[in-house]
Design an enzyme around this catalytic site. Sequence first.
Site, PDB file in Angstrom:
ATOM      1  N   ASP A 171      41.059  66.857  36.064  1.00  0.00           N
ATOM      2  CA  ASP A 171      39.946  66.739  35.123  1.00  0.00           C
ATOM      3  C   ASP A 171      38.696  66.393  35.940  1.00  0.00           C
ATOM      4  O   ASP A 171      38.723  66.410  37.186  1.00  0.00           O
ATOM      5  CB  ASP A 171      40.265  65.733  33.996  1.00  0.00           C
ATOM      6  CG  ASP A 171      40.173  64.277  34.445  1.00  0.00           C
ATOM      7  OD1 ASP A 171      40.006  64.016  35.662  1.00  0.00           O
ATOM      8  OD2 ASP A 171      40.268  63.388  33.574  1.00  0.00           O
ATOM      9  N   HIS A 172      37.614  66.054  35.235  1.00  0.00           N
ATOM     10  CA  HIS A 172      36.357  65.758  35.939  1.00  0.00           C
ATOM     11  C   HIS A 172      36.497  64.552  36.878  1.00  0.00           C
ATOM     12  O   HIS A 172      35.873  64.512  37.937  1.00  0.00           O
ATOM     13  CB  HIS A 172      35.237  65.512  34.925  1.00  0.00           C
ATOM     14  CG  HIS A 172      35.579  64.473  33.901  1.00  0.00           C
ATOM     15  ND1 HIS A 172      36.491  64.707  32.897  1.00  0.00           N
ATOM     16  CD2 HIS A 172      35.172  63.186  33.750  1.00  0.00           C
ATOM     17  CE1 HIS A 172      36.610  63.615  32.154  1.00  0.00           C
ATOM     18  NE2 HIS A 172      35.827  62.679  32.648  1.00  0.00           N
TER      19      HIS A 172
ATOM     20  N   CYS B 116      43.305  62.979  38.168  1.00  0.00           N
ATOM     21  CA  CYS B 116      42.312  62.571  37.178  1.00  0.00           C
ATOM     22  C   CYS B 116      41.651  61.312  37.729  1.00  0.00           C
ATOM     23  O   CYS B 116      41.733  61.062  38.935  1.00  0.00           O
ATOM     24  CB  CYS B 116      42.918  62.396  35.791  1.00  0.00           C
ATOM     25  SG  CYS B 116      44.092  61.044  35.578  1.00  0.00           S
ATOM     26  N   GLY B 117      41.004  60.525  36.883  1.00  0.00           N
ATOM     27  CA  GLY B 117      40.322  59.345  37.404  1.00  0.00           C
ATOM     28  C   GLY B 117      41.289  58.356  38.034  1.00  0.00           C
ATOM     29  O   GLY B 117      41.076  57.862  39.138  1.00  0.00           O
ATOM     30  N   THR B 118      42.365  58.073  37.307  1.00  0.00           N
ATOM     31  CA  THR B 118      43.379  57.134  37.799  1.00  0.00           C
ATOM     32  C   THR B 118      44.658  57.811  38.263  1.00  0.00           C
ATOM     33  O   THR B 118      45.478  57.181  38.925  1.00  0.00           O
ATOM     34  CB  THR B 118      43.781  56.167  36.670  1.00  0.00           C
ATOM     35  OG1 THR B 118      44.301  56.951  35.584  1.00  0.00           O
ATOM     36  CG2 THR B 118      42.608  55.321  36.199  1.00  0.00           C
ATOM     37  N   GLY B 119      44.881  59.040  37.834  1.00  0.00           N
ATOM     38  CA  GLY B 119      46.164  59.728  38.052  1.00  0.00           C
ATOM     39  C   GLY B 119      47.162  59.426  36.945  1.00  0.00           C
ATOM     40  O   GLY B 119      48.212  60.069  36.863  1.00  0.00           O
TER      41      GLY B 119
ATOM     42  N   GLY C 223      46.675  59.164  33.279  1.00  0.00           N
ATOM     43  CA  GLY C 223      46.654  59.985  32.063  1.00  0.00           C
ATOM     44  C   GLY C 223      47.240  61.361  32.295  1.00  0.00           C
ATOM     45  O   GLY C 223      48.053  61.860  31.500  1.00  0.00           O
TER      46      GLY C 223
ATOM     47  N   HIS D  55      64.147  60.947  46.021  1.00  0.00           N
ATOM     48  CA  HIS D  55      65.054  60.362  45.026  1.00  0.00           C
ATOM     49  C   HIS D  55      64.846  60.890  43.609  1.00  0.00           C
ATOM     50  O   HIS D  55      65.810  60.999  42.849  1.00  0.00           O
ATOM     51  CB  HIS D  55      64.891  58.829  45.001  1.00  0.00           C
ATOM     52  CG  HIS D  55      65.432  58.164  46.231  1.00  0.00           C
ATOM     53  ND1 HIS D  55      65.509  56.805  46.363  1.00  0.00           N
ATOM     54  CD2 HIS D  55      65.918  58.679  47.396  1.00  0.00           C
ATOM     55  CE1 HIS D  55      66.032  56.485  47.546  1.00  0.00           C
ATOM     56  NE2 HIS D  55      66.265  57.618  48.196  1.00  0.00           N
ATOM     57  N   ASN D  56      63.596  61.172  43.235  1.00  0.00           N
ATOM     58  CA  ASN D  56      63.317  61.602  41.847  1.00  0.00           C
ATOM     59  C   ASN D  56      63.157  63.112  41.725  1.00  0.00           C
ATOM     60  O   ASN D  56      62.973  63.609  40.607  1.00  0.00           O
ATOM     61  CB  ASN D  56      62.030  60.952  41.310  1.00  0.00           C
ATOM     62  CG  ASN D  56      61.942  59.454  41.553  1.00  0.00           C
ATOM     63  OD1 ASN D  56      60.926  58.957  42.048  1.00  0.00           O
ATOM     64  ND2 ASN D  56      63.008  58.728  41.238  1.00  0.00           N
TER      65      ASN D  56
ATOM     66  N   ARG E  66      39.471  58.118  41.459  1.00  0.00           N
ATOM     67  CA  ARG E  66      38.712  56.860  41.504  1.00  0.00           C
ATOM     68  C   ARG E  66      39.564  55.741  42.097  1.00  0.00           C
ATOM     69  O   ARG E  66      39.179  54.582  42.054  1.00  0.00           O
ATOM     70  CB  ARG E  66      38.250  56.496  40.091  1.00  0.00           C
ATOM     71  CG  ARG E  66      37.312  57.533  39.487  1.00  0.00           C
ATOM     72  CD  ARG E  66      37.066  57.320  37.997  1.00  0.00           C
ATOM     73  NE  ARG E  66      36.286  58.418  37.442  1.00  0.00           N
ATOM     74  CZ  ARG E  66      36.279  58.775  36.165  1.00  0.00           C
ATOM     75  NH1 ARG E  66      37.021  58.100  35.291  1.00  0.00           N
ATOM     76  NH2 ARG E  66      35.561  59.791  35.749  1.00  0.00           N
TER      77      ARG E  66
ATOM     78  N   ARG F 204      73.823  61.034  44.687  1.00  0.00           N
ATOM     79  CA  ARG F 204      73.757  60.127  43.538  1.00  0.00           C
ATOM     80  C   ARG F 204      72.449  60.284  42.762  1.00  0.00           C
ATOM     81  O   ARG F 204      72.389  60.000  41.558  1.00  0.00           O
ATOM     82  CB  ARG F 204      73.930  58.676  43.990  1.00  0.00           C
ATOM     83  CG  ARG F 204      72.784  58.119  44.808  1.00  0.00           C
ATOM     84  CD  ARG F 204      73.094  56.738  45.358  1.00  0.00           C
ATOM     85  NE  ARG F 204      71.947  56.100  45.985  1.00  0.00           N
ATOM     86  CZ  ARG F 204      71.491  56.382  47.209  1.00  0.00           C
ATOM     87  NH1 ARG F 204      72.084  57.312  47.933  1.00  0.00           N
ATOM     88  NH2 ARG F 204      70.442  55.748  47.705  1.00  0.00           N
ATOM     89  N   HIS F 205      71.423  60.769  43.453  1.00  0.00           N
ATOM     90  CA  HIS F 205      70.132  60.945  42.779  1.00  0.00           C
ATOM     91  C   HIS F 205      70.173  62.108  41.793  1.00  0.00           C
ATOM     92  O   HIS F 205      69.472  62.097  40.784  1.00  0.00           O
ATOM     93  CB  HIS F 205      69.025  61.142  43.812  1.00  0.00           C
ATOM     94  CG  HIS F 205      68.947  60.021  44.787  1.00  0.00           C
ATOM     95  ND1 HIS F 205      68.641  58.732  44.413  1.00  0.00           N
ATOM     96  CD2 HIS F 205      69.201  59.979  46.122  1.00  0.00           C
ATOM     97  CE1 HIS F 205      68.683  57.940  45.473  1.00  0.00           C
ATOM     98  NE2 HIS F 205      69.025  58.675  46.522  1.00  0.00           N
TER      99      HIS F 205
ATOM    100  N   ARG G  64      71.229  60.977  38.398  1.00  0.00           N
ATOM    101  CA  ARG G  64      70.156  60.284  37.672  1.00  0.00           C
ATOM    102  C   ARG G  64      69.133  61.282  37.106  1.00  0.00           C
ATOM    103  O   ARG G  64      68.618  61.093  35.995  1.00  0.00           O
ATOM    104  CB  ARG G  64      69.486  59.268  38.602  1.00  0.00           C
ATOM    105  CG  ARG G  64      70.456  58.151  38.944  1.00  0.00           C
ATOM    106  CD  ARG G  64      70.170  57.423  40.219  1.00  0.00           C
ATOM    107  NE  ARG G  64      71.246  56.480  40.508  1.00  0.00           N
ATOM    108  CZ  ARG G  64      71.414  55.856  41.669  1.00  0.00           C
ATOM    109  NH1 ARG G  64      70.574  56.082  42.657  1.00  0.00           N
ATOM    110  NH2 ARG G  64      72.413  55.032  41.841  1.00  0.00           N
TER     111      ARG G  64
HETATM  112  C1  RB5 Z   1      38.300  60.237  32.310  1.00  0.00           C
HETATM  113  O1  RB5 Z   1      37.163  59.478  32.185  1.00  0.00           O
HETATM  114  C2  RB5 Z   1      39.489  59.359  32.674  1.00  0.00           C
HETATM  115  O2  RB5 Z   1      39.880  58.631  31.554  1.00  0.00           O
HETATM  116  C3  RB5 Z   1      40.621  60.198  33.202  1.00  0.00           C
HETATM  117  O3  RB5 Z   1      40.199  60.882  34.321  1.00  0.00           O
HETATM  118  C4  RB5 Z   1      41.855  59.453  33.645  1.00  0.00           C
HETATM  119  O4  RB5 Z   1      41.526  58.389  34.487  1.00  0.00           O
HETATM  120  C5  RB5 Z   1      42.787  59.063  32.596  1.00  0.00           C
HETATM  121  O5  RB5 Z   1      43.889  58.540  32.863  1.00  0.00           O
END
Ligand code: RB5
Length: 147
Positions: free
Chosen positions: A8-9, A64-67, A69, A97-98, A108, A131-132, A135
């Site tokens: 995303d952005h 994404c911003g945090t990875g 979502g 493993h996964n 970010r 074993r993995h 699972r």
């Molecule tokens: C977008 O602003 C932000 O919410 C998205 O990139 C992400 O961090 C969500 O998990």
Amino acid sequence: MKIALGADHGGFELKEAIKKHLIDKGDEVVDFGTHSTDSIDYALIAKEVGEYVVKENILGVLCCGTGIGISIAANKVNGVRAACCSDYFSAKLTRAHNNANLLCMGGRVVGAGLALELVDVFLATEFEGGRHQRRIDQITAIEQEQK
Ligand code: RB5
């Protein structure tokens, strides 16, 4: 190696750095966007990339911003095992493993230098099976029950 990318952005700039890195290494990249910093909802990209990765049986990277979502959304696609990572050990072990098929990172959260190291170890690490596999089969069974 063919690798699917999406962002995303909030993850656009990191996705672009990863794309350049992979192309420079000689990998084939399938880029599902986004293609600018204009606001776009991550779930739409996660669904497209997730479906493609499962259909083609390949690995991919989502940002994404945090990875977070984009990993939550991608994990709603049957067959996706998306892992949000910001350290080397997790990026390696989620393959070993996964049998993760999507690496998710936050633009970010991690700098491009670290992110490229995480991408490289994720793509280079083989699933260990054994074993993995049992699972993973249990995870797949949950997925089937929820259908
Ligand atoms: C977008 O602003 C932000 O919410 C998205 O990139 C992400 O961090 C969500 O998990």
